[in-house]
Structure formats: C-alpha cells, structure tokens
Design an enzyme around this catalytic site. Sequence first.
Site, short mmCIF file in Angstrom:
data_model
loop_
_atom_site.label_atom_id
_atom_site.label_comp_id
_atom_site.label_asym_id
_atom_site.label_seq_id
_atom_site.Cartn_x
_atom_site.Cartn_y
_atom_site.Cartn_z
N ASP A 138 17.01 1.66 44.69
CA ASP A 138 16.34 2.55 43.75
C ASP A 138 15.11 1.82 43.26
O ASP A 138 15.20 0.92 42.43
CB ASP A 138 17.28 2.89 42.58
CG ASP A 138 16.59 3.71 41.49
OD1 ASP A 138 15.45 4.17 41.72
OD2 ASP A 138 17.20 3.91 40.42
N ASP A 144 16.15 14.56 36.24
CA ASP A 144 15.95 13.12 36.44
C ASP A 144 14.72 12.66 35.65
O ASP A 144 13.58 12.88 36.06
CB ASP A 144 15.76 12.84 37.94
CG ASP A 144 15.64 11.35 38.24
OD1 ASP A 144 15.61 10.55 37.30
OD2 ASP A 144 15.58 10.99 39.43
#
Length: 563
Positions: free
Chosen positions: A6, A167
């Site tokens: 990520d 998100d």
Amino acid sequence: MIIGIDLGTTNSLVAVWSGETAKLIPNALGKVLTPSVVGLDDNGHLIVGDVARERLQTHPQVTASLFKRHMGSAHETLLGHRPYRAEELSALLLRSLKEDAERYLGEPVTEAVISVPAYFSDAQRKATRVAGELAGLKVEKLINEPTAAALAYGLHHKEEATFLVFDLGGGTFDVSVLELFEGVMEVRASAGDNFLGGEDFDDLLAEHFRASPQAQGLPNASDGSMAQRLRREAQRVRHALGQQLQATFTVREDEREWALTITQNDLARLAQPLLERLRAPIERALRDARIKAADLDEVLLVGGTTRMPLVRRLVASLFGRIPAMQLNPDEVVAQGAAIQAALKARHASLEEVVLTDVCPYTLGIETTSGDDLRRDYGLYLPIIERNSVVPVSRVQTVYTVDDGQTKVKVRIFQGESRLVKNNIFLGELEVPVPPRPAGEVSLEVRFTYDINGLLEAQVHIPLTDERRTLVIENNPGVLSAEEIAQRLESLAALKVHPRDQQVNTVLMARMERLYQESLGDTRQYVADLARQFQHELERQDERAIREARVLLTERLDRLEQRL
C-alpha cells in the site's frame, strides 16, 4: 516471492500472504506503518520513514513528504543539491519496504502488487509502475485501493453483494461502487479527489491557529520549519479531537508559548467545505453506477482519516446506516494487496476470484461543430465514457468539415470537460482523406482500452480503406524508457542509510525535535539524554545500546505526554 504494497500519501505498508491470512510486515523499528517521507541526514545519506519524518520539522529543506500527490507530473522536489521526481521519491520508499520484506521473509523479493487510488489517471498509474521498476520490483499488478479493501474484508467469499468503499487517506479520496456476482467482482463506478485527505484537515487547523488572536507574534521561519511544526501540531490536535471534546493547539518558541483551545464543533465548522467536497464524488459514483444508496449491501470505511468522528457521522447520514469498520482502516488496503498477490501466484489456499476494473476517466477526441458562418472549435467528443468496464472498445463516426479537405488531424484527450482545452492532451494522428465536399468523407474513430491502461486509437476511412493506428502508452509527465534507465543508474549510486541503524537514528532525530520544541529545564534534560545515548553509540556495545534505547524511549514517551 510476491508481496502486496500500500503506497500511501502519508504512510505506506507491505504485507504477504502467510497461507492462512495476510500478514503485515514490520519495518526495522518494528512498526507496520512506514511514514511516506524521504530526506537526507547530516552526512548526505538518504533516510526513509520515521527518521525522515522526525527531521521534517527540524530540516524541512532536505526532507520531502506528500509527493504521491505529484505522481504522473513533471514536478520535482529539491533535496540538497539534487532534484527528485515523485517517482524517484516513491522508489526510495518502495526500496525500503522491499528491504523490510526481504529481512522478514529471509529471501529475495522481486515482484509486487501495488495499490493505487481508483481515481488515479493513466499517467499516475504508469508513474507508479515506474517507481516500482526503479525500486527493483516487477509490478505484477496495480490494484485499486477500494478493490483491495473489498478483498481484505472477504467480500469475495459472498455469492452476491453490492457495496461502496469510502476511502479517505492522508492525501487522496476515493469512492467506488463494486458488485460481486458469480465469482466476478466488478467495479461499477469510481469517483474521487486526488487532492483531498487528512492533510487538508490539518492545514485547516494550522491556518485557523495562525489566524487567531492567540497566535499574534508567532514567528514565521523562512526555511519552512514553523509550517511543519504547525502541521504536526494540527495532526496531533485532530487525532485528539477524535477521542475528546476539545484539545489545545500549542506552540513554544524562544521561551514564549502560544495556545488555542479547539473543540469538536470548531473542527466541524472549519471542515464544512471539505465535507462538502466529499459529498460530490459519492453522488457521482452512485449516479454513474445507476444505483441508490438504499440498495447497497455494505459500506466500507478505508483510510486513517475515516477515524474522524465527523467523517463517520457524514457517511452514516448519507447512507442511513453504520458503515463497516471491523478492520483497521490504515491496514486494510495492504492486506488486500497481499491477497491479490497470492491470487496472482495462484496460492492453493485461496479461491480464485475474477476482478474487473473500469476506465476512471472519459477518453475522446477534439471536434468542430457548425457551418461556414459560425463554427465552434475545440469541442470534446467522448468515445469511451468514464467508468466503462475494461477491456473496452468503442467507435464513433465523424466527418470532414471543409470542401476539398486532404487530411484530418485527430487529437486525443482525457477528461470530463466539454472543451478540450480543459482536458489532458494524450496524442494525435494525422490521416490523409480524398478531397471531396464537406461532410462526404467519414472517419471511424475506434478506441480500445485494456486492463494495463494502454489506449489504442485507430482511424479508418471507409472510402479509401486507409487506416492509421496510435498506441498511447506514454503520458505527459511520465518518464521515457531512456529516462528510466538514467534515473535507475543514478538512484543505484545513492548511499542509503543502513536500515538496521534506524532504531538509533530515529531516536536521535526525535530528541533533536523535542529539544527544539522544549524550553528551560526540559530542554536541558533532552540535551543530557541525547548526550548519554550518543556516548553509548560511540562505545559500540550492541547490548548496552539496546538497553539504553529501551530506557530512553520510555523517558521520551513520558516527556511527550507532559508537553
């Protein structure tokens, strides 16, 4: 070995599939979150992560953060005497994550699945791949962050589901609507804002403090160190307001102190413009997906900024339900990327799931409308609409506009504006046409877009069977193959501070910051601690250094709680 990464605006993580679950890999400091900060130490060596973040306040001129926001552009950041592009800074961060994984796994790591915001453009996605290549990684796949979150939540195990992923990270905001049906997870629509995240809430708080009467006389350092101090304190206040009704924004400098009490209501009032910016992409994604909020089976929260109570209240009010928050919002994307990595490796313990994606932006050409008396130039004709499931192929027919025209220039753009001047130019094709009266010669313009972000533009003239094709794989701001080779050679020659010493250097950087923040006896106390620890480092007794480090960390933790 293939890992999941990520690559975040504020923090980055790396994970691997352990055979039963996605396992987060700790860095040299034992933490799973590595700050997305890169800098130079006093010897000119590159430093990454916590130690660089500690020096962001004390040495802002040789430290870089938030560079993810510049991915896919030609923007450069000067560290010392050398300019770095966002891809290079990201590559240094990825390289350190790769080294953490190799140390943890005990074997070389050469491949990775890297997450990207769903609303990243083609240029930003290609820049992310370049960053991986510069870090010595083969990027097996770029996975959209919402899709990764869905995998982490195990939604791919359900038979049918329609869900929305909200998100909100440190620097970017994504909202995606996904549908699962018969083992296929399809992204129905994506929308977002690549310049909206927790850092913007911090900037609001810092600006509010700076403009308040309580901050009158606050100095403004020319090197940017005061701005970094304000941002760091703003982040602390924002986190505190997630747990309590009010918090005090405090800055100390030269035996003076400035303080301002900020309440949750103050933050809600200040943040109203940002909250309104969150609404628009949600409404757009639902509209593009042709679905109502009430028809969603689940709403998932992803990204550390979703911990803010006012953000959670906004989501709950918009969807009329409490969103899913079982997993750590900071870690869920990395876990999903690791699951995707395992799927790519065809791990026996995972059931295959087919993931489909969408083209996040509209792709089209420039056209002209009207007659000889009045013509409108620079109009945008969409060919592949945003949120079309990829791979996709679409065709549009256009006609010549002038009598006796012998050639047509087809200019290709990406964006949503009615006028091409407001969209992103991608490339052009020039095609010969037979000289006929205006409107008699037709051109079939076909766009084909694949899962790797490659756009093929083909122009066909039926009258002559003439064809011209252009494959657009480079975007403005993205490095060419030659530039990548040059940057790779340049980065390889750079000295990177040894990762196994970070546990010591981060403590020294932390004490330097605390020394600058403190006054009087406290400042002297920090100086004494730093001198004692430096003495232990010079003795080079690993056991003594380890014991001193534990004791020093406890003392610094207690000190920061009192400040």
